[in-house]
Design a protein around this motif. Structure first.
Motif, PDB file in Angstrom:
ATOM      1  N   THR A 178      -3.749  35.597  47.986  1.00 48.98           N
ATOM      2  CA  THR A 178      -2.831  35.636  49.122  1.00 48.98           C
ATOM      3  C   THR A 178      -2.615  37.084  49.565  1.00 48.98           C
ATOM      4  O   THR A 178      -2.804  38.022  48.784  1.00 48.98           O
ATOM      5  N   SER A 179      -2.203  37.256  50.812  1.00 49.09           N
ATOM      6  CA  SER A 179      -1.918  38.593  51.332  1.00 49.09           C
ATOM      7  C   SER A 179      -0.741  39.222  50.594  1.00 49.09           C
ATOM      8  O   SER A 179      -0.716  40.438  50.365  1.00 49.09           O
ATOM      9  N   LYS A 180       0.228  38.394  50.210  1.00 47.47           N
ATOM     10  CA  LYS A 180       1.392  38.907  49.492  1.00 47.47           C
ATOM     11  C   LYS A 180       0.991  39.489  48.148  1.00 47.47           C
ATOM     12  O   LYS A 180       1.457  40.563  47.755  1.00 47.47           O
ATOM     13  N   LEU A 208      -0.160  36.980  58.975  1.00 44.72           N
ATOM     14  CA  LEU A 208       0.161  37.928  60.041  1.00 44.72           C
ATOM     15  C   LEU A 208       1.254  37.403  60.957  1.00 44.72           C
ATOM     16  O   LEU A 208       2.190  38.136  61.317  1.00 44.72           O
ATOM     17  N   GLN A 209       1.163  36.137  61.344  1.00 49.88           N
ATOM     18  CA  GLN A 209       2.142  35.605  62.298  1.00 49.88           C
ATOM     19  C   GLN A 209       3.511  35.391  61.659  1.00 49.88           C
ATOM     20  O   GLN A 209       4.528  35.349  62.354  1.00 49.88           O
ATOM     21  N   ARG A 210       3.562  35.287  60.339  1.00 55.16           N
ATOM     22  CA  ARG A 210       4.839  35.086  59.653  1.00 55.16           C
ATOM     23  C   ARG A 210       5.546  36.392  59.325  1.00 55.16           C
ATOM     24  O   ARG A 210       6.706  36.383  58.927  1.00 55.16           O
ATOM     25  N   ASN A 211       4.831  37.511  59.474  1.00 56.30           N
ATOM     26  CA  ASN A 211       5.423  38.807  59.149  1.00 56.30           C
ATOM     27  C   ASN A 211       6.208  39.321  60.351  1.00 56.30           C
ATOM     28  O   ASN A 211       5.631  39.695  61.374  1.00 56.30           O
ATOM     29  N   PRO A 212       7.533  39.358  60.283  1.00 56.98           N
ATOM     30  CA  PRO A 212       8.351  39.752  61.443  1.00 56.98           C
ATOM     31  C   PRO A 212       8.195  41.224  61.825  1.00 56.98           C
ATOM     32  O   PRO A 212       8.554  41.610  62.937  1.00 56.98           O
ATOM     33  N   SER A 213       7.667  42.036  60.941  1.00 55.12           N
ATOM     34  CA  SER A 213       7.528  43.462  61.228  1.00 55.12           C
ATOM     35  C   SER A 213       6.252  43.782  62.004  1.00 55.12           C
ATOM     36  O   SER A 213       6.053  44.905  62.447  1.00 55.12           O
ATOM     37  N   ILE A 214       5.366  42.785  62.171  1.00 56.07           N
ATOM     38  CA  ILE A 214       4.108  42.982  62.879  1.00 56.07           C
ATOM     39  C   ILE A 214       4.240  42.509  64.330  1.00 56.07           C
ATOM     40  O   ILE A 214       4.651  41.379  64.584  1.00 56.07           O
ATOM     41  N   GLY A 215       3.881  43.351  65.273  1.00 53.18           N
ATOM     42  CA  GLY A 215       4.024  43.027  66.689  1.00 53.18           C
ATOM     43  C   GLY A 215       2.952  42.079  67.181  1.00 53.18           C
ATOM     44  O   GLY A 215       1.848  42.004  66.626  1.00 53.18           O
ATOM     45  N   ARG A 216       3.240  41.366  68.252  1.00 55.32           N
ATOM     46  CA  ARG A 216       2.300  40.391  68.815  1.00 55.32           C
ATOM     47  C   ARG A 216       1.173  41.059  69.589  1.00 55.32           C
ATOM     48  O   ARG A 216       0.197  40.417  69.943  1.00 55.32           O
ATOM     49  N   LYS A 217       1.282  42.370  69.854  1.00 50.66           N
ATOM     50  CA  LYS A 217       0.210  43.077  70.555  1.00 50.66           C
ATOM     51  C   LYS A 217      -0.816  43.662  69.587  1.00 50.66           C
ATOM     52  O   LYS A 217      -1.705  44.419  69.994  1.00 50.66           O
ATOM     53  N   LEU A 218      -0.718  43.309  68.336  1.00 55.42           N
ATOM     54  CA  LEU A 218      -1.658  43.744  67.313  1.00 55.42           C
ATOM     55  C   LEU A 218      -3.091  43.376  67.699  1.00 55.42           C
ATOM     56  O   LEU A 218      -3.366  42.252  68.118  1.00 55.42           O
ATOM     57  N   LEU A 219      -4.034  44.323  67.573  1.00 51.85           N
ATOM     58  CA  LEU A 219      -5.431  44.081  67.894  1.00 51.85           C
ATOM     59  C   LEU A 219      -6.156  43.449  66.712  1.00 51.85           C
ATOM     60  O   LEU A 219      -5.944  43.834  65.560  1.00 51.85           O
ATOM     61  N   LEU A 220      -7.020  42.467  66.997  1.00 57.55           N
ATOM     62  CA  LEU A 220      -7.813  41.789  65.975  1.00 57.55           C
ATOM     63  C   LEU A 220      -9.285  41.926  66.328  1.00 57.55           C
ATOM     64  O   LEU A 220      -9.667  41.784  67.488  1.00 57.55           O
ATOM     65  N   VAL A 221     -10.141  42.173  65.315  1.00 59.95           N
ATOM     66  CA  VAL A 221     -11.581  42.275  65.553  1.00 59.95           C
ATOM     67  C   VAL A 221     -12.342  41.671  64.376  1.00 59.95           C
ATOM     68  O   VAL A 221     -11.796  41.496  63.285  1.00 59.95           O
ATOM     69  N   VAL A 222     -13.636  41.384  64.623  1.00 65.88           N
ATOM     70  CA  VAL A 222     -14.557  40.956  63.572  1.00 65.88           C
ATOM     71  C   VAL A 222     -15.563  42.084  63.363  1.00 65.88           C
ATOM     72  O   VAL A 222     -16.044  42.681  64.330  1.00 65.88           O
ATOM     73  N   GLU A 251      -7.786  31.269  58.283  1.00 66.87           N
ATOM     74  CA  GLU A 251      -6.488  30.597  58.396  1.00 66.87           C
ATOM     75  C   GLU A 251      -5.418  31.290  57.554  1.00 66.87           C
ATOM     76  O   GLU A 251      -4.296  31.521  58.016  1.00 66.87           O
ATOM     77  N   LYS A 252      -5.737  31.649  56.291  1.00 69.21           N
ATOM     78  CA  LYS A 252      -4.757  32.290  55.410  1.00 69.21           C
ATOM     79  C   LYS A 252      -4.262  33.606  55.993  1.00 69.21           C
ATOM     80  O   LYS A 252      -3.064  33.893  55.997  1.00 69.21           O
TER      81      LYS A 252
END
Length: 359
Positions: free
Chosen positions: A73-75, A115-129, A109-110
């Motif tokens: 897990t990320s935690k 990421l979406q459950r972490n309140p300190s992370i903004g929704r404008k966060l960039l994602l890449v592969v 999925e994990k």
């Protein structure tokens, strides 16, 4: 002010003071700017945190610091990373998250859920592969003076403006949770001492199912969103190369239903300036018309081929299903049964402005 009012004001002041978050001094925390995820096995994955610190000194350059750990897990990964960091790990300033291609093929999925459950992370966060391991992307030296994390973020951001459709955590989640669309992300890779955006990763739900080239990503952007930057290169029938600087592009999509069959039509209008035409008179009207027809033909052919590929993979990153859902007679079961074989038309209209030393 009477005693009762004074007491109320005093209590409010105390309560507000208790709600004030404790200040964090940058020198006392490990500020993470980039996060990477790599595949390990069916249960575990590797997480990498990229951070930069500026040592004391007037002309000191940023020093890249990288922390990695493996877990289910990320935690748990964050706990392991914290155990080896000299200062508390803070992720509130994360600007970029990198998913390794192999991990994305198995599913993210994990990681997305974390990421979406972490309140300190903004929704404008960039994602890449990334084609390479995310850890190798973050733990590298590049030909630039900024911090590694900021360099990675800058490369992705400027390509989102010019070539790749704009995407961040919020927009990804909209497609991710939609029943009538699928997500996509920019594709990056290392090239010597530089990083480059090399195309796009196409998803079916949380799994990467295909990648498209840098050139096709531009075609995707033309079909997907309105924008005002970029450059399109095409070869004319006579073998001459010419580039069209995109001044504006505006797509429209319409979904009709005839005799129970869905039909989608993309209408694209591109206004551009003809540039760098070798051995071409760019002030000649007939030459401009040749360029317009050539660009229209290129857009239509490449768009049709790309969309056909999406249909074969039963993925809808262009969100055609979202447009179909706006119809009052929309039936999701019928749509899903028809999507892979339905007729999808592309109509392109290009207006090329003459260009030269004097216009």
């Amino acid at each position: 002010m009477n005693a009762k009012n004074y007491l109320c004001c005093f209590l409010i002041t105390i309560l507000l003071a208790g709600c004030t978050p404790s200040p964090k001094v940058l020198e006392d925390i490990q500020l993470v700017q980039t996060i990477g995820y790599d595949y390990v096995n069916g249960e575990e994955f590797e997480g990498t945190a990229g951070s930069s610190n500026i040592p004391p000194g007037e002309q000191s350059l940023p020093v890249n610091e990288v922390f990695s750990a493996t877990g289910k897990t990320s935690k748990r990964i964050r706990q392991k990373i914290q155990a080896e960091a000299a200062r508390p790990i803070v992720v509130g300033r994360v600007g970029l998250v990198i998913f390794n291609k192999e991990l994305a093929e198995h599913g993210i999925e994990k990681q997305i859920d974390s990421l979406q459950r972490n309140p300190s992370i903004g929704r404008k966060l960039l994602l890449v592969v990334s084609k390479e391991k995310a850890k190798d992307i973050i733990d590298s030296n590049y030909s630039q003076s900024d911090s590694v994390s900021q360099y990675l973020i800058d490369v992705v951001e400027q390509n989102l403006e010019a070539t790749i459709p704009e995407i961040n955590l919020h927009r990804f989640l909209v497609h991710y949770y939609s029943k009538d669309a699928d997500p996509f992300l920019p594709l990056i890779e290392k090239q010597g001492k530089h990083l480059k955006v090399s195309g796009m990763g196409i998803f079916k739900e949380d799994k990467l199912v295909d990648t498209i080239s840098f050139g096709d990503a531009y075609i995707f952007k033309i079909l997907y969103e309105k924008f005002r930057r970029g450059q399109f290169e095409v070869e004319l029938s006579g073998g001459e190369d010419v580039s069209l600087e995109n001044l504006s592009s505006k797509p429209k999509i319409r979904v009709d239903k005839r005799n129970g069959k869905y039909i989608a039509t993309f209408k694209v209008k591109v206004n551009g300036r003809a540039m760098e035409g070798v051995n071409l008179d760019l002030t000649d009207k007939k030459t401009i018309e040749r360029i317009e027809k050539a660009v229209e033909k290129e857009i239509i052919e490449r768009a049709e081929k790309m969309i056909k590929r999406f249909q074969e993979l039963d993925t809808d990153p262009l969100g055609i299903g979202e447009k179909a859902r706006q119809r009052s007679d929309f039936n999701r079961k019928e749509w899903k049964e028809q999507y892979s074989q339905m007729e999808i038309k592309i109509e392109a209209k290009v207006n090329a402005v003459q260009s030269g030393i004097i216009e």
